[in-house]
Design a protein around this motif. Structure first.
Motif, PDB file in Angstrom:
ATOM      1  N   ALA A  59       2.870 -10.283   5.982  1.00  0.00           N
ATOM      2  CA  ALA A  59       1.962  -9.166   5.685  1.00  0.00           C
ATOM      3  C   ALA A  59       2.685  -7.827   5.817  1.00  0.00           C
ATOM      4  N   VAL A  60       3.515  -7.695   6.841  1.00  0.00           N
ATOM      5  CA  VAL A  60       4.262  -6.437   7.042  1.00  0.00           C
ATOM      6  C   VAL A  60       5.263  -6.240   5.913  1.00  0.00           C
ATOM      7  N   THR A  61       5.911  -7.320   5.468  1.00  0.00           N
ATOM      8  CA  THR A  61       6.862  -7.225   4.354  1.00  0.00           C
ATOM      9  C   THR A  61       6.142  -6.798   3.076  1.00  0.00           C
ATOM     10  N   LYS A  62       4.964  -7.390   2.825  1.00  0.00           N
ATOM     11  CA  LYS A  62       4.183  -7.005   1.642  1.00  0.00           C
ATOM     12  C   LYS A  62       3.764  -5.541   1.721  1.00  0.00           C
ATOM     13  N   ALA A  63       3.401  -5.094   2.922  1.00  0.00           N
ATOM     14  CA  ALA A  63       3.021  -3.689   3.091  1.00  0.00           C
ATOM     15  C   ALA A  63       4.194  -2.775   2.784  1.00  0.00           C
ATOM     16  N   ALA A  64       5.392  -3.164   3.217  1.00  0.00           N
ATOM     17  CA  ALA A  64       6.583  -2.349   2.944  1.00  0.00           C
ATOM     18  C   ALA A  64       6.813  -2.233   1.433  1.00  0.00           C
ATOM     19  N   CYS A  65       6.631  -3.344   0.726  1.00  0.00           N
ATOM     20  CA  CYS A  65       6.790  -3.316  -0.739  1.00  0.00           C
ATOM     21  C   CYS A  65       5.723  -2.432  -1.386  1.00  0.00           C
ATOM     22  N   ALA A  66       4.479  -2.596  -0.948  1.00  0.00           N
ATOM     23  CA  ALA A  66       3.370  -1.819  -1.526  1.00  0.00           C
ATOM     24  C   ALA A  66       3.553  -0.324  -1.301  1.00  0.00           C
ATOM     25  N   LEU A  67       4.147   0.026  -0.171  1.00  0.00           N
ATOM     26  CA  LEU A  67       4.334   1.441   0.179  1.00  0.00           C
ATOM     27  C   LEU A  67       5.695   1.985  -0.258  1.00  0.00           C
ATOM     28  N   LEU A  68       6.499   1.121  -0.894  1.00  0.00           N
ATOM     29  CA  LEU A  68       7.844   1.506  -1.338  1.00  0.00           C
ATOM     30  C   LEU A  68       8.708   1.992  -0.175  1.00  0.00           C
ATOM     31  N   LEU A  69       8.600   1.307   0.946  1.00  0.00           N
ATOM     32  CA  LEU A  69       9.411   1.641   2.114  1.00  0.00           C
ATOM     33  C   LEU A  69      10.665   0.775   2.119  1.00  0.00           C
ATOM     34  N   ALA A  70      11.702   1.270   2.780  1.00  0.00           N
ATOM     35  CA  ALA A  70      12.996   0.593   2.762  1.00  0.00           C
ATOM     36  C   ALA A  70      12.979  -0.744   3.491  1.00  0.00           C
ATOM     37  N   SER A  71      12.181  -0.846   4.556  1.00  0.00           N
ATOM     38  CA  SER A  71      12.195  -2.084   5.335  1.00  0.00           C
ATOM     39  C   SER A  71      10.846  -2.308   6.011  1.00  0.00           C
ATOM     40  N   ALA A  72      10.660  -3.550   6.463  1.00  0.00           N
ATOM     41  CA  ALA A  72       9.440  -3.886   7.203  1.00  0.00           C
ATOM     42  C   ALA A  72       9.393  -3.130   8.525  1.00  0.00           C
ATOM     43  N   GLY A  73      10.565  -2.803   9.069  1.00  0.00           N
ATOM     44  CA  GLY A  73      10.615  -2.049  10.323  1.00  0.00           C
ATOM     45  C   GLY A  73       9.928  -0.700  10.219  1.00  0.00           C
ATOM     46  N   GLU A  74       9.991  -0.077   9.021  1.00  0.00           N
ATOM     47  CA  GLU A  74       9.328   1.215   8.826  1.00  0.00           C
ATOM     48  C   GLU A  74       7.813   1.070   8.916  1.00  0.00           C
ATOM     49  N   VAL A  75       7.286  -0.066   8.421  1.00  0.00           N
ATOM     50  CA  VAL A  75       5.849  -0.316   8.521  1.00  0.00           C
ATOM     51  C   VAL A  75       5.456  -0.440   9.992  1.00  0.00           C
ATOM     52  N   SER A  76       6.242  -1.197  10.752  1.00  0.00           N
ATOM     53  CA  SER A  76       5.956  -1.361  12.176  1.00  0.00           C
ATOM     54  C   SER A  76       5.994  -0.027  12.902  1.00  0.00           C
ATOM     55  N   ALA A  77       6.974   0.798  12.582  1.00  0.00           N
ATOM     56  CA  ALA A  77       7.090   2.110  13.225  1.00  0.00           C
ATOM     57  C   ALA A  77       5.879   2.979  12.900  1.00  0.00           C
ATOM     58  N   ARG A  78       5.439   2.924  11.637  1.00  0.00           N
ATOM     59  CA  ARG A  78       4.269   3.714  11.248  1.00  0.00           C
ATOM     60  C   ARG A  78       3.002   3.195  11.924  1.00  0.00           C
TER      61      ARG A  78
END
Length: 196
Positions: A40-59
């Motif tokens: 789910a975090v990886t999909k969120a990173a793709c949907a948000l055009l973020l560089a990595s899943a780690g950025e989603v976790s940080a946010r």
């Protein structure tokens, strides 16, 4: 909370009774759930055009910190406001002339608390859609911080409620009522600079 209830490998207790640390430990201990959350975090990173899943976790971490601050502010301010309403209700039959001021303060509390409620509802809407809040992180954080910040309006509320919590209320009840009335009038007119 809904996501955790859905993802948990075994049924969990109602949200109000949850021990969050125990629920998180339960989720992390289950490999399948851990994998689903990572996906789910990886999909969120793709949907948000973020560089990595780690950025989603940080946010998510940053959003959780801001939400925690807003919740703490919400609970504190409303608990004290409810106590003030109860005190005003007890004072209705006080000294001559005082009753009118008490009634006016009670009526003025309605728009002032409604204004606070509207601001908090905006914050709730902002984070209801987690992807939207994570995508516009700056906007989400600005709104959340404005809800729980110590701006003039919130500082005025805190000062007014502290006066009511003080030991001198009984000694100077007319003065405290007048301060409260002045602040509530100013708040209802949008003049957030004026403080009690």
């Amino acid at each position: 909370m809904g996501l955790i209830a859905w993802a948990a490998p075994v049924p969990v207790a109602p949200a109000a009774a949850w021990d969050s640390a125990a629920v998180v430990a339960l989720l992390v201990s289950d490999p399948a759930t851990r994998g689903s959350l990572a996906d789910a975090v990886t999909k969120a990173a793709c949907a948000l055009l973020l560089a990595s899943a780690g950025e989603v976790s940080a946010r998510l971490d940053a959003l959780a910190v801001d939400l925690g601050a807003v919740e703490a502010w919400r609970e504190g301010i409303f608990d004290k406001a409810k106590a003030l309403v109860r005190r005003l209700a007890v004072l209705r039959g006080g000294e001559p002339g005082q009753g009118r001021l008490v009634r006016q303060c009670g009526l003025l509390l309605i728009p002032a608390l409604s204004r606070m409620q509207a601001q908090l509802r905006k914050a709730d809407c902002c984070v209801d859609d987690v992807l939207g809040a994570l995508g516009d992180m700056a906007g989400a954080q600005a709104l959340l911080r404005s809800c729980g910040s110590t701006g003039n309006f919130q500082a005025g509320w805190a000062t007014m409620l502290a006066v009511w919590d003080g030991s001198g209320v009984r000694d100077d009840l007319p003065g405290v009522l007048l301060q409260t009335h002045t602040f509530l009038v100013a708040a209802s007119m949008g003049d957030t600079v004026l403080r009690p």
